[in-house]
Design a protein around this motif. Structure first.
Motif, PDB file in Angstrom:
ATOM      1  N   VAL A 488     -24.736  23.147 -15.038  1.00  0.00           N
ATOM      2  CA  VAL A 488     -24.595  22.970 -16.480  1.00  0.00           C
ATOM      3  C   VAL A 488     -25.248  21.664 -16.924  1.00  0.00           C
ATOM      4  N   ASP A 489     -24.956  20.580 -16.215  1.00  0.00           N
ATOM      5  CA  ASP A 489     -25.527  19.296 -16.588  1.00  0.00           C
ATOM      6  C   ASP A 489     -27.046  19.317 -16.486  1.00  0.00           C
ATOM      7  N   ASN A 490     -27.556  20.048 -15.510  1.00  0.00           N
ATOM      8  CA  ASN A 490     -28.996  20.136 -15.377  1.00  0.00           C
ATOM      9  C   ASN A 490     -29.613  20.941 -16.513  1.00  0.00           C
ATOM     10  N   MET A 491     -28.884  21.905 -17.004  1.00  0.00           N
ATOM     11  CA  MET A 491     -29.378  22.652 -18.154  1.00  0.00           C
ATOM     12  C   MET A 491     -29.402  21.750 -19.386  1.00  0.00           C
ATOM     13  N   ALA A 492     -28.468  20.799 -19.403  1.00  0.00           N
ATOM     14  CA  ALA A 492     -28.378  19.913 -20.571  1.00  0.00           C
ATOM     15  C   ALA A 492     -29.527  18.916 -20.616  1.00  0.00           C
ATOM     16  N   LEU A 493     -30.239  18.771 -19.506  1.00  0.00           N
ATOM     17  CA  LEU A 493     -31.316  17.777 -19.471  1.00  0.00           C
ATOM     18  C   LEU A 493     -32.296  17.964 -20.613  1.00  0.00           C
ATOM     19  N   ARG A 494     -32.581  19.205 -20.939  1.00  0.00           N
ATOM     20  CA  ARG A 494     -33.558  19.478 -21.982  1.00  0.00           C
ATOM     21  C   ARG A 494     -32.990  19.283 -23.385  1.00  0.00           C
ATOM     22  N   SER A 495     -31.708  19.592 -23.534  1.00  0.00           N
ATOM     23  CA  SER A 495     -31.183  19.729 -24.887  1.00  0.00           C
ATOM     24  C   SER A 495     -30.156  18.676 -25.256  1.00  0.00           C
ATOM     25  N   TYR A 496     -29.852  17.746 -24.351  1.00  0.00           N
ATOM     26  CA  TYR A 496     -28.700  16.885 -24.626  1.00  0.00           C
ATOM     27  C   TYR A 496     -28.904  15.995 -25.851  1.00  0.00           C
ATOM     28  N   ARG A 497     -30.178  15.762 -26.224  1.00  0.00           N
ATOM     29  CA  ARG A 497     -30.429  14.841 -27.339  1.00  0.00           C
ATOM     30  C   ARG A 497     -30.072  15.448 -28.689  1.00  0.00           C
ATOM     31  N   LYS A 498     -30.049  16.773 -28.749  1.00  0.00           N
ATOM     32  CA  LYS A 498     -29.863  17.435 -30.038  1.00  0.00           C
ATOM     33  C   LYS A 498     -28.552  17.048 -30.682  1.00  0.00           C
ATOM     34  N   ARG A 500     -26.351  14.747 -33.873  1.00  0.00           N
ATOM     35  CA  ARG A 500     -26.180  13.333 -34.181  1.00  0.00           C
ATOM     36  C   ARG A 500     -25.063  12.707 -33.363  1.00  0.00           C
ATOM     37  N   SER A 501     -24.182  13.539 -32.843  1.00  0.00           N
ATOM     38  CA  SER A 501     -23.013  13.023 -32.138  1.00  0.00           C
ATOM     39  C   SER A 501     -23.439  12.134 -30.981  1.00  0.00           C
ATOM     40  N   ILE A 502     -22.630  11.106 -30.694  1.00  0.00           N
ATOM     41  CA  ILE A 502     -22.978  10.256 -29.572  1.00  0.00           C
ATOM     42  C   ILE A 502     -22.555  10.903 -28.255  1.00  0.00           C
ATOM     43  N   PHE A 503     -21.850  12.002 -28.344  1.00  0.00           N
ATOM     44  CA  PHE A 503     -21.424  12.654 -27.113  1.00  0.00           C
ATOM     45  C   PHE A 503     -22.310  13.845 -26.784  1.00  0.00           C
ATOM     46  N   VAL A 504     -22.384  14.157 -25.502  1.00  0.00           N
ATOM     47  CA  VAL A 504     -23.219  15.269 -25.069  1.00  0.00           C
ATOM     48  C   VAL A 504     -22.472  16.578 -25.316  1.00  0.00           C
ATOM     49  N   ASN A 505     -23.167  17.495 -25.967  1.00  0.00           N
ATOM     50  CA  ASN A 505     -22.562  18.799 -26.199  1.00  0.00           C
ATOM     51  C   ASN A 505     -22.841  19.698 -24.997  1.00  0.00           C
ATOM     52  N   LYS A 506     -21.779  20.138 -24.328  1.00  0.00           N
ATOM     53  CA  LYS A 506     -21.977  20.907 -23.100  1.00  0.00           C
ATOM     54  C   LYS A 506     -21.812  22.403 -23.315  1.00  0.00           C
ATOM     55  N   LYS A 507     -21.583  22.797 -24.557  1.00  0.00           N
ATOM     56  CA  LYS A 507     -21.306  24.226 -24.764  1.00  0.00           C
ATOM     57  C   LYS A 507     -22.560  25.064 -24.569  1.00  0.00           C
ATOM     58  N   LYS A 508     -23.635  24.647 -25.249  1.00  0.00           N
ATOM     59  CA  LYS A 508     -24.872  25.418 -25.139  1.00  0.00           C
ATOM     60  C   LYS A 508     -25.422  25.420 -23.728  1.00  0.00           C
ATOM     61  N   PRO A 509     -25.515  24.243 -23.090  1.00  0.00           N
ATOM     62  CA  PRO A 509     -25.993  24.268 -21.708  1.00  0.00           C
ATOM     63  C   PRO A 509     -25.160  25.188 -20.831  1.00  0.00           C
ATOM     64  N   LYS A 510     -23.857  25.237 -21.107  1.00  0.00           N
ATOM     65  CA  LYS A 510     -23.006  26.076 -20.263  1.00  0.00           C
ATOM     66  C   LYS A 510     -23.359  27.549 -20.440  1.00  0.00           C
ATOM     67  N   SER A 511     -23.559  27.939 -21.701  1.00  0.00           N
ATOM     68  CA  SER A 511     -23.892  29.354 -21.888  1.00  0.00           C
ATOM     69  C   SER A 511     -25.267  29.656 -21.315  1.00  0.00           C
TER      70      SER A 511
ATOM     71  N   ILE B 248     -38.129  14.517 -18.237  1.00  0.00           N
ATOM     72  CA  ILE B 248     -37.521  15.078 -19.435  1.00  0.00           C
ATOM     73  C   ILE B 248     -37.663  14.132 -20.615  1.00  0.00           C
ATOM     74  N   GLY B 249     -38.439  13.078 -20.448  1.00  0.00           N
ATOM     75  CA  GLY B 249     -38.788  12.258 -21.588  1.00  0.00           C
ATOM     76  C   GLY B 249     -37.815  11.148 -21.920  1.00  0.00           C
ATOM     77  N   ILE B 250     -36.996  10.744 -20.939  1.00  0.00           N
ATOM     78  CA  ILE B 250     -36.148   9.578 -21.180  1.00  0.00           C
ATOM     79  C   ILE B 250     -37.010   8.330 -21.029  1.00  0.00           C
ATOM     80  N   ASN B 251     -36.847   7.409 -21.950  1.00  0.00           N
ATOM     81  CA  ASN B 251     -37.571   6.149 -21.849  1.00  0.00           C
ATOM     82  C   ASN B 251     -36.820   5.258 -20.857  1.00  0.00           C
ATOM     83  N   VAL B 252     -37.293   5.263 -19.623  1.00  0.00           N
ATOM     84  CA  VAL B 252     -36.531   4.630 -18.550  1.00  0.00           C
ATOM     85  C   VAL B 252     -36.373   3.131 -18.794  1.00  0.00           C
ATOM     86  N   ARG B 253     -37.458   2.490 -19.260  1.00  0.00           N
ATOM     87  CA  ARG B 253     -37.368   1.051 -19.523  1.00  0.00           C
ATOM     88  C   ARG B 253     -36.269   0.750 -20.525  1.00  0.00           C
TER      89      ARG B 253
END
Lengths: 644, 409
Positions: A488-498, A500-511, B248-253
């Motif tokens: 799940v966390d590896n799936m989030a690698l692509r989408s975790y930035r989406k 505004r929340s400062i927390f990582v949303n794990k729902k989408k990566p999980k599905s 994945i485009g994280i700015n490591v620095r």
């Protein structure tokens, strides 16, 4: 069939930890003067079984018989005592030494014992002394005069022997030291022996060449000679053809046949069926650590072997459709990428990648494939040239995904967009809210494909354009996935930035994770399992699944099936084909030429970082590609030497 | 010839793939019990009083109210520094400069207290010293991070050296400020953290209570930050694999610098707590090696802020208890306390080996192997690494050992 048995394995079992059974109750034999293939998928225990013969592992149960006698092989030294030698996949050579030095490395000079030498000399000199003494006695007895010239000579001789003995025996320590210090002492004496081995078996090798100057196949040759020199009668080769070109494979097979004629027994570990059929006398098939059967090669065929290997019927056809309307997607012109040492890994490369087409990239590994892909993906700095991306946006709506409001306004001013009814977009005087509404309702469309230069874009920007990279299995945990994180966390690698929340949303990566697990048949205890616990094929599925899920426009896959079993491999091939049908531009870097020829539409051959040629995969032969892989390199080398 | 190499190896070590949490804790607990036993036995040799060991250890930490509060305060400071280290360590940025980062925070607080004195209201002074110390800590964290990000310098050496810079700055300040030349900065009467009054627990006001509360809040915040936030996620990715992070485009620095700013800031905060909450002065040994001990605390808890509560408690408990033991029984010097602590950590750290690896002894009967299940035969079958301990783990273990050694010395 009547050949005597060289090695017999009886009920061999080897487990790692409590759960992993690498070999289970394997019973088989190897005859003298035969070539035996050990066939099996990755993880079927081929290498482990052979490692037990080579003394790297010790079997938990079972017995090994060498020439009919029970043998205990605890370490590689023991294996050599039983004349078993193994050539591993990864060569163990010292780079700065010559071939000859590497072969004799580790061999000890005959022990020089001062004490033994002392007693030997004592004996020698006292004999000499006695002889002269008796001569002297004889001389006197025969009535010779004392102090005469003859007598004096004899006395002098005696004295000389005594002095010589004293000096010689006194300096034994120094001699020992000298023998130790005499560098290269061995190689000078052994080169002839080695040359004889080279000549008998028809190797092509310059023994005085340094390892770092050698190609992979030459290094392999050195490893083989090393084993032969130590007197092995049984040679085990672990996937020897994986790193060779078709021509080199042919040469290797010739050598192996000669060895067979000389009465050596040869074991080849492999999972390539055509090679098995070509070279071996018998085939032993392993599946999941168990010995399925040993058959005569002449009495079987590829299909039957595959079934034994996989355990069920497998369709080995790659369904290659003709590309539909291939349009240029990526132009690469005069691209140069430097590697870590500042050498040109990719050297002035130009080619086009089309959408709806699979472009195969062939080449001996390490000839710039990795750098080429990383250069395109923005992970390596492109030194020279351009990478131009045609974003297929014609009549498609613009989005805020990678365009800011400001940019859209500016582009509209230059006349890039039109409304669905064909009218030109004019945003002048429109309010921000209205523009946002228009964009979100997909009312603003592109006239033409967008042309973007990727050269100075960050990896993230490039990926957002839809250029995705899926990497080598052996690198997959180094680049692309995080081994210690869950699926799940590896799936989030692509989408975790989406968001505004400062927390990582794990729902989408999980599905997404659950979807990938289900669709690609990933074998895993759960979606929270750390990726590094999965087997190679499953890790690759996770990575490819994630990359494909974001509907890429360019998909680059480097060695995506390395280390995968046949089923998974074909699953990946089908995935790539499906992407191609979706009009994605697929780049496939492969090492198995058969697959490259069967899967790709065009093949680009890389050699020494340069394009050796771009050919049509439907008409070219394996040999032609193989020649291109090596020929160019030799030519450039020649040029370099001429220039020098 | 055959007899010569007949017997198979007596045992071999293999990596544990799966170990349940319960098993882990059983191993750790038994290591702890074993450690207590060995410690008490060794203590008995010197004291001739088996029960005395336990009594002293207990009374050293819990004997009086003052000792209990001391324990809490020491615990809070140590925990605070360990928390500061955690994000950096999770990122595999080996920040061993917590000592200096804390000390520079202490220094700035002391400077504020010394020069501003009572000229402004106490809360304002506290605020100024807070901003100053946190800022100084950030600077001490930023410098090595910047060099690491820009030129890939070795952060371990860099942060270590920064410790000494901080130390000498303190010495310089004292020699500059203390005109008498005694080299000791006296008690500063202004800019203290307020006393908190809680009926029942601390009716007359407790000077350490605020510190404890602040650090407790910080523990929770850090736990949430690392576990759930996007920043925390990025830190883990960078720590696990820089290549994947770039991919994945994280700015490591940026992540490195940001994380070290945070790490330095919390260290500076710890320094502020230490000076304004407890010591009211500064000298170059004020942090007293807590910056290094915190490394041990963080490692032992596997960078879990909640786990650090336990490990930090263990460390402080041992120190206090051992020094009490030395006083009670008049055994030589402080060294004996260090011996006790050393033995304890030897067991605690050593047990991690048994958590990560399994020792397989020679099988005597054939039956045992035959019954082993065939659930997953393919996994790792081709890898020799299944048998040998992997390097990073070995390194990690040695790093812990180094930290422990420092503790012992």
């Amino acid at each position: 069939m009547d050949k005597p048995i060289a090695i017999e394995l009886k009920h061999i079992t080897k487990t790692f930890g409590a759960k992993v059974v690498a070999n289970k109750d394997v019973t088989m034999d190897l005859r003298k003067g035969e070539i035996l293939s050990i066939l099996g998928e990755n993880g079927s225990g081929k290498t482990t079984l052979m490692n037990m013969l080579a003394g790297i592992y010790y079997p938990d149960e079972g017995k090994i018989f060498v020439n009919g006698e029970e043998a205990t092989i605890k370490n590689p030294k023991d294996a050599f005592r039983y004349k078993i030698g193994m050539i591993h996949q990864h060569f163990k050579l010292v780079d700065v030494f010559t071939a000859a030095d590497n072969v004799i490395l580790g061999e000890k000079m005959p022990e020089y014992s001062v004490r033994k030498e002392y007693s030997r000399l004592q004996k020698k000199y006292s004999e000499q002394f006695r002889e002269i003494r008796s001569q002297e006695k004889d001389y006197i007895e025969k009535g010779g005069k004392r102090f005469s010239k003859e007598h004096d000579d004899l006395i002098r001789k005696e004295a000389r022997i005594v002095t010589r003995a004293a000096i010689h025996m006194g300096s034994l320590g120094w001699i020992k030291l000298w023998k130790h210090a005499k560098f290269n002492h061995l190689s000078r004496y052994r080169v002839q022996t080695l040359q004889k081995i080279v000549d008998t078996y028809g190797f092509e090798l310059d023994l005085s060449k340094k390892i770092y100057e050698m190609s992979v196949s030459e290094k392999q040759t050195v490893e083989i000679i090393k084993v032969l020199y130590r007197g092995a009668d049984v040679l085990i080769l672990d996937e020897p053809t994986a790193v060779l070109t078709p021509q080199e494979i042919k040469k290797l097979f010739d050598v192996l046949r000669k060895m067979r004629e000389n009465g050596k027994s040869i074991v080849i570990i492999t999972h390539k069926l055509n090679e098995v059929m070509e070279i071996s006398d018998r085939v032993a098939v392993l599946r999941k650590g168990e010995h399925i059967a040993t058959v005569l090669t002449s009495e079987t065929n590829e299909k039957q072997l595959t079934e034994m290997m996989v355990g069920k019927k497998v369709d080995l056809n790659i369904d290659r459709k003709d590309p539909v309307d291939p349009k240029p997607r990526l132009f690469i012109s005069h691209m140069t990428v430097l590697n870590k040492d500042g050498r040109r890994a990719v050297d002035d490369v130009s080619f086009t990648i089309n959408g709806g087409e699979i472009l195969g990239i062939a080449g001996i590994s390490g000839n710039g494939q990795k750098e080429l892909l990383e250069g395109i993906a923005g992970l390596q700095k492109v030194q020279n040239g351009e990478v131009i991306f045609h974003n297929p946006k014609k009549d498609k709506p613009v989005t805020f995904y990678h365009k800011s409001l400001k940019k859209i306004k500016a582009m509209a001013e230059e006349g890039f967009f039109h409304y669905p009814n064909g009218e030109k977009v004019d945003l002048k005087g429109k309010k921000k809210k209205e523009i946002v509404r228009l964009v979100n309702e997909e009312q603003i469309l592109f006239y033409e494909d967008e042309i973007i230069n990727l050269k100075h874009k960050s990896p993230r920007e490039i990926q957002q354009l839809g250029i995705k990279l899926s990497f080598v299995p052996e690198d997959r945990l180094n680049m692309g996935l995080v081994g210690n994180m869950s699926i799940v966390d590896n799936m989030a690698l692509r989408s975790y930035r989406k968001g505004r929340s400062i927390f990582v949303n794990k729902k989408k990566p999980k599905s997404l994770a659950d979807k990938v697990i289900q669709e690609l048949e990933v074998v895993t205890p759960s979606d929270m399992t750390p990726v590094r616990r999965l087997s190679g094929g499953n890790v690759q599925k996770v990575l490819v699944g994630r990359e494909i899920s974001s509907s890429p426009k360019v998909l680059m896959a480097a060695y995506p099936v390395r280390g995968l079993d046949i089923n998974s491999s074909y699953l990946i091939y089908n995935l790539l084909n499906r992407q191609k049908e979706k009009n994605v531009a697929v780049v496939f870097v492969g090492e198995d030429l058969d697959v490259l020829l069967a899967l790709s539409d065009r093949i680009l051959v890389l050699s020494g970082g340069k394009v050796a040629g771009i050919v049509d995969a439907r008409s070219v032969t394996k040999e032609e590609v193989g020649l291109m892989m090596t020929k160019k390199q030799e030519e450039t080398e020649k040029e370099e030497t001429e220039n020098a | 010839m055959r007899k010569e190499f007949k017997h198979e190896p007596l045992f071999h070590i293999s990596k544990r793939m799966d170990i349940s949490t319960a098993q882990k804790w059983i191993i750790r607990l038994s290591a702890g019990i074993l450690a207590v036993l060995v410690c008490s036995l060794i203590a008995t040799i010197f004291t001739h009083n088996f029960g005395g060991f336990f009594k002293s250890m207990g009374s050293g930490t819990f004997g009086t109210a003052i000792r209990r509060w001391n324990l809490l305060e020491k615990l809070a400071i140590l925990l605070c520094i360990a928390l500061a280290l955690t994000p950096a360590f999770k990122m595999r940025f080996w920040n061993i400069g917590a000592e200096g980062q804390t000390l520079i925070g202490c220094l700035v607080s002391a400077i504020c207290m010394f020069y501003i004195r009572g000229s402004i209201a106490n809360p304002l002074l506290l605020l100024i010293s807070f901003v100053g110390s946190v800022g100084a800590g950030m600077l001490w964290g930023f410098i090595p991070a910047f060099f690491k990000a820009k030129w890939n310098t070795n952060e371990t050496l860099f942060t270590l050296m920064m410790n000494y810079v901080a130390m000498y700055l303190v010495t310089f300040f004292i020699s500059f400020a203390v005109r008498s030349g005694s080299g000791v900065l006296g008690y500063q009467p202004f800019g203290h953290l307020p006393l908190l009054q809680i009926p029942g627990l601390a009716p007359t006001g407790q000077k350490f209570l605020l510190t404890v509360i602040l650090v407790a809040v910080l523990v929770v915040l850090m736990y949430v930050y690392l576990r759930f936030s996007k920043h925390g996620y990025e830190i883990s990715v960078v720590g696990e694999s820089v290549n994947t992070a770039r991919y994945i485009g994280i700015n490591v620095r940026k992540v490195i610098i940001r994380t070290m700013l945070l790490s330095g800031a919390i260290c500076g905060f710890a320094g502020w707590l230490l000076v304004t909450g407890a010591r009211f002065t500064v000298n170059k040994d004020l942090v007293g090696g807590d910056g290094f001990t915190a490394i041990l605390v963080a490692w032992l808890a596997h960078f879990n802020p909640l786990g650090m509560l336990l490990t930090a408690f263990l460390v402080v408990f041992l120190k206090q208890g051992a020094s009490q033991l030395v006083t009670d029984f008049k055994i030589g010097k402080d060294y004996f306390g260090d011996v006790i602590t050393g033995i304890f950590f030897f067991f605690i750290i050593g047990c991690e080996f048994f958590i990560n690896y399994r020792i397989n002894f020679k099988k005597r009967t054939v039956k045992a192997a035959a019954s082993s299940d065939t659930e997953n035969p393919s996994e790792g079958a081709d890898e020799p690494s299944a048998e040998a301990p992997t390097l990073p783990e070995a390194e990690a273990a040695s790093e812990e050992a180094v930290a422990a050694n420092r503790e012992v010395e």
